[in-house]
Design a protein around this motif. Structure first.
Motif, PDB file in Angstrom:
ATOM      1  N   LYS A 142       0.840  -1.207   0.000  1.00 57.14           N
ATOM      2  CA  LYS A 142       0.000   0.000   0.000  1.00 57.14           C
ATOM      3  C   LYS A 142       0.872   1.252   0.000  1.00 57.14           C
ATOM      4  O   LYS A 142       0.558   2.240  -0.674  1.00 57.14           O
ATOM      5  N   LEU A 143       1.973   1.228   0.759  1.00 60.14           N
ATOM      6  CA  LEU A 143       2.894   2.367   0.737  1.00 60.14           C
ATOM      7  C   LEU A 143       3.425   2.607  -0.674  1.00 60.14           C
ATOM      8  O   LEU A 143       3.497   3.752  -1.133  1.00 60.14           O
ATOM      9  N   MET A 144       3.805   1.513  -1.340  1.00 59.29           N
ATOM     10  CA  MET A 144       4.300   1.639  -2.709  1.00 59.29           C
ATOM     11  C   MET A 144       3.248   2.263  -3.612  1.00 59.29           C
ATOM     12  O   MET A 144       3.531   3.183  -4.385  1.00 59.29           O
ATOM     13  N   HIS A 145       1.996   1.790  -3.478  1.00 57.65           N
ATOM     14  CA  HIS A 145       0.916   2.335  -4.289  1.00 57.65           C
ATOM     15  C   HIS A 145       0.684   3.811  -3.982  1.00 57.65           C
ATOM     16  O   HIS A 145       0.439   4.615  -4.900  1.00 57.65           O
ATOM     17  N   ASP A 146       0.763   4.169  -2.703  1.00 60.95           N
ATOM     18  CA  ASP A 146       0.542   5.570  -2.333  1.00 60.95           C
ATOM     19  C   ASP A 146       1.630   6.479  -2.910  1.00 60.95           C
ATOM     20  O   ASP A 146       1.340   7.588  -3.386  1.00 60.95           O
ATOM     21  N   VAL A 147       2.875   6.031  -2.867  1.00 57.49           N
ATOM     22  CA  VAL A 147       3.956   6.829  -3.435  1.00 57.49           C
ATOM     23  C   VAL A 147       3.746   7.011  -4.936  1.00 57.49           C
ATOM     24  O   VAL A 147       3.923   8.114  -5.489  1.00 57.49           O
ATOM     25  N   LYS A 148       3.351   5.919  -5.627  1.00 57.02           N
ATOM     26  CA  LYS A 148       3.103   6.028  -7.064  1.00 57.02           C
ATOM     27  C   LYS A 148       1.918   6.951  -7.342  1.00 57.02           C
ATOM     28  O   LYS A 148       1.911   7.684  -8.340  1.00 57.02           O
ATOM     29  N   ARG A 149       0.919   6.949  -6.463  1.00 56.01           N
ATOM     30  CA  ARG A 149      -0.212   7.862  -6.649  1.00 56.01           C
ATOM     31  C   ARG A 149       0.229   9.312  -6.465  1.00 56.01           C
ATOM     32  O   ARG A 149      -0.227  10.198  -7.194  1.00 56.01           O
ATOM     33  N   TYR A 150       1.115   9.554  -5.499  1.00 57.60           N
ATOM     34  CA  TYR A 150       1.676  10.901  -5.362  1.00 57.60           C
ATOM     35  C   TYR A 150       2.436  11.296  -6.625  1.00 57.60           C
ATOM     36  O   TYR A 150       2.329  12.428  -7.111  1.00 57.60           O
ATOM     37  N   GLU A 151       3.220  10.360  -7.155  1.00 57.15           N
ATOM     38  CA  GLU A 151       3.978  10.648  -8.370  1.00 57.15           C
ATOM     39  C   GLU A 151       3.034  10.967  -9.524  1.00 57.15           C
ATOM     40  O   GLU A 151       3.237  11.951 -10.260  1.00 57.15           O
ATOM     41  N   ALA A 168      11.389   1.115   2.475  1.00 58.52           N
ATOM     42  CA  ALA A 168      11.669   2.444   1.944  1.00 58.52           C
ATOM     43  C   ALA A 168      12.697   2.386   0.823  1.00 58.52           C
ATOM     44  O   ALA A 168      12.571   3.090  -0.189  1.00 58.52           O
ATOM     45  N   SER A 169      13.717   1.539   0.977  1.00 52.69           N
ATOM     46  CA  SER A 169      14.754   1.424  -0.053  1.00 52.69           C
ATOM     47  C   SER A 169      14.183   0.865  -1.349  1.00 52.69           C
ATOM     48  O   SER A 169      14.508   1.349  -2.448  1.00 52.69           O
ATOM     49  N   ARG A 174      12.125   2.452  -7.057  1.00 50.59           N
ATOM     50  CA  ARG A 174      11.053   2.206  -8.027  1.00 50.59           C
ATOM     51  C   ARG A 174      10.201   3.432  -8.317  1.00 50.59           C
ATOM     52  O   ARG A 174       9.113   3.309  -8.870  1.00 50.59           O
ATOM     53  N   THR A 175      10.676   4.597  -7.952  1.00 46.73           N
ATOM     54  CA  THR A 175       9.944   5.818  -8.236  1.00 46.73           C
ATOM     55  C   THR A 175      10.895   6.893  -8.722  1.00 46.73           C
ATOM     56  O   THR A 175      12.073   6.919  -8.341  1.00 46.73           O
TER      57      THR A 175
END
Length: 267
Positions: A142-151, A168-169, A174-175
């Motif tokens: 979910k964190l990964m998805h949220d970061v991609k949504r921010y991007e 985090a690493s 991946r972003t």
């Protein structure tokens, strides 16, 4: 520091993968000046400090963001009006804990936006309070998805707070946007701490990820006792007549004093 200039968003993005920046949250012009002298790269600054007319004299090359949480800012239009004012008054970027729609709304008007994932204090009730986030595969995804949504929404950076270092690493690699670590390990693009933790004057709970480098609490206590002692000595001098002394007084020419007294007798 000599040779430094204020970086742009483009500069910071161009440096992704080339080492970690340093980032502070500080609360005074003195701390801003110290950050500048120490070569700190990025700062999160309360708006009353960043908007101070002497702020850029203190920290001319520190990339400085300010912000309001979604609980403070109001509607997306309110957020945009405030963000535009902040940029006009010297902010380099805006922190936004609002929805992805709000982030996109700001980014579409070319406001440099910083989001927040992991332990976000303004949204902590949704992640179980003030605790680490991303310790299971599901929550890490979910964190990964949220970061991609921010991007996708147009943010150029995200604060990632109290997240396992491994997670985090992996996300950072991946972003294309920047991840600024507060308690999320060395695999991100910047390391972020609060000045009060570094300087040792935090009252109450000290976060696990913090590191104390100086004991300002003891120094502040010493200075407070010095204030008390100075004020008490002043009060004692007033009571004893030791203050004011001759050197603290303005004297009148004796002839002028005689004339003044004579006028007083006849009026």
């Amino acid at each position: 520091m000599s040779g430094r200039r204020l970086p742009t968003v483009a500069d910071l993005l161009a440096d992704k993968g080339k080492g970690q920046k340093t980032m502070l949250r500080y609360f005074s012009l003195d701390e801003a000046a110290a950050a500048e002298a120490a070569g700190i790269d990025i700062a999160s600054v309360p708006d009353d400090i960043l908007f101070h007319p002497r702020y850029r004299d203190a920290a001319p090359t520190v990339f400085s963001m300010t912000g309001r949480t979604h609980l403070e800012a109001g509607t997306p239009d309110d957020y945009l009006r405030w963000a535009a004012e902040a940029m006009n008054r010297g902010a380099d970027a805006i922190y936004c804990s609002g929805s992805f729609d709000t982030v996109e709304y700001l980014a579409n008007e070319y406001i440099p936006v910083v989001g927040h994932v992991g332990l976000c204090p303004a949204r902590a009730t949704w992640t179980g309070g003030f605790r680490a986030v991303g310790k299971t595969a599901e929550s890490a995804l979910k964190l990964m998805h949220d970061v991609k949504r921010y991007e996708d929404a147009g943010a150029f950076a995200v604060e990632i707070e109290v997240v396992p270092e491994e997670v985090a690493s992996e996300i950072t690699r991946r972003t294309g946007i920047l991840l600024w670590s507060m308690g999320a390990g060395p695999g991100c693009d910047a390391q972020y701490l609060f000045a009060n933790d570094i300087l040792g004057y935090t009252e109450g709970h000290i976060p696990r990820h913090s590191k104390i480098y100086r004991d300002f609490a003891a120094e502040f206590a010493r200075l407070q006792q010095e204030r008390i002692d100075a004020f008490a000595t002043f009060a004692a001098d007033v009571a004893s007549g030791a203050y004011p002394g001759e050197k603290h007084l303005v004297r009148m020419n004796p002839a002028e004093l005689d004339a003044f007294r004579e006028w007083l007798e006849h009026t």
